[in-house]
Design a protein around this motif. Structure first.
Motif, PDB file in Angstrom:
ATOM      1  N   UNK A  51      -5.775   8.792   8.307  1.00 29.44           N
ATOM      2  CA  UNK A  51      -5.443   8.680   9.730  1.00 29.44           C
ATOM      3  C   UNK A  51      -3.955   8.334   9.854  1.00 29.44           C
ATOM      4  N   UNK A  52      -3.361   8.692  10.977  1.00 32.68           N
ATOM      5  CA  UNK A  52      -1.938   8.403  11.211  1.00 32.68           C
ATOM      6  C   UNK A  52      -1.642   6.912  11.016  1.00 32.68           C
ATOM      7  N   UNK A  53      -2.509   6.048  11.519  1.00 33.40           N
ATOM      8  CA  UNK A  53      -2.309   4.612  11.378  1.00 33.40           C
ATOM      9  C   UNK A  53      -2.284   4.165   9.924  1.00 33.40           C
ATOM     10  N   UNK A  54      -3.108   4.769   9.078  1.00 37.41           N
ATOM     11  CA  UNK A  54      -3.127   4.434   7.651  1.00 37.41           C
ATOM     12  C   UNK A  54      -1.847   4.924   6.975  1.00 37.41           C
ATOM     13  N   UNK A  55      -1.356   6.071   7.362  1.00 38.06           N
ATOM     14  CA  UNK A  55      -0.086   6.569   6.818  1.00 38.06           C
ATOM     15  C   UNK A  55       1.034   5.601   7.173  1.00 38.06           C
ATOM     16  N   UNK A  56       1.083   5.187   8.423  1.00 36.89           N
ATOM     17  CA  UNK A  56       2.102   4.229   8.861  1.00 36.89           C
ATOM     18  C   UNK A  56       1.979   2.918   8.098  1.00 36.89           C
ATOM     19  N   UNK A  57       0.759   2.445   7.887  1.00 41.65           N
ATOM     20  CA  UNK A  57       0.540   1.188   7.158  1.00 41.65           C
ATOM     21  C   UNK A  57       1.042   1.302   5.725  1.00 41.65           C
ATOM     22  N   UNK A  58       0.748   2.410   5.063  1.00 43.91           N
ATOM     23  CA  UNK A  58       1.200   2.599   3.677  1.00 43.91           C
ATOM     24  C   UNK A  58       2.720   2.636   3.590  1.00 43.91           C
ATOM     25  N   UNK A  59       3.360   3.286   4.540  1.00 47.04           N
ATOM     26  CA  UNK A  59       4.823   3.337   4.550  1.00 47.04           C
ATOM     27  C   UNK A  59       5.398   1.948   4.810  1.00 47.04           C
ATOM     28  N   UNK A  60       4.830   1.225   5.768  1.00 51.16           N
ATOM     29  CA  UNK A  60       5.306  -0.131   6.067  1.00 51.16           C
ATOM     30  C   UNK A  60       5.184  -1.043   4.851  1.00 51.16           C
ATOM     31  N   UNK A  61       4.062  -0.961   4.127  1.00 52.82           N
ATOM     32  CA  UNK A  61       3.853  -1.804   2.946  1.00 52.82           C
ATOM     33  C   UNK A  61       4.804  -1.427   1.816  1.00 52.82           C
ATOM     34  N   UNK A  62       4.976  -0.148   1.592  1.00 52.78           N
ATOM     35  CA  UNK A  62       5.783   0.310   0.452  1.00 52.78           C
ATOM     36  C   UNK A  62       7.283   0.112   0.672  1.00 52.78           C
ATOM     37  N   UNK A  63       7.738   0.234   1.913  1.00 55.75           N
ATOM     38  CA  UNK A  63       9.167   0.220   2.183  1.00 55.75           C
ATOM     39  C   UNK A  63       9.566  -0.912   3.118  1.00 55.75           C
ATOM     40  N   UNK A  64       8.889  -2.016   2.986  1.00 58.39           N
ATOM     41  CA  UNK A  64       9.126  -3.186   3.818  1.00 58.39           C
ATOM     42  C   UNK A  64      10.601  -3.607   3.744  1.00 58.39           C
TER      43      UNK A  64
END
Length: 70
Positions: A51-64
């Protein structure tokens, strides 16, 4: 709406007026063009439905903490 995502990766934008900026790229699965010069044939079939929200979450976690374009 889920997307079939092959990979999410970090790189430097090489095109447009944003050239030189850090960027998170989202490579989707399923290109049907099969270009002879394609360097990502592994993306034809492999991937996970996200889901779009999961993609955003993964990006936020990886590139904090990075000023990252998506």
């Amino acid at each position: 709406m889920p997307l079939q995502v092959n990979e999410i990766f970090f790189s430097i934008q090489e095109e447009s007026s944003h050239a030189g900026r850090p960027c998170a790229f989202i490579r989707l699965t399923g290109c049907n063009l099969r270009c002879s010069y394609c360097d990502t044939a592994y993306a034809y079939d492999e991937g996970s439905r996200l889901e779009i929200g999961e993609i955003e979450r993964q990006i936020d976690l990886a590139y904090q903490g990075l000023d990252t374009m998506v």
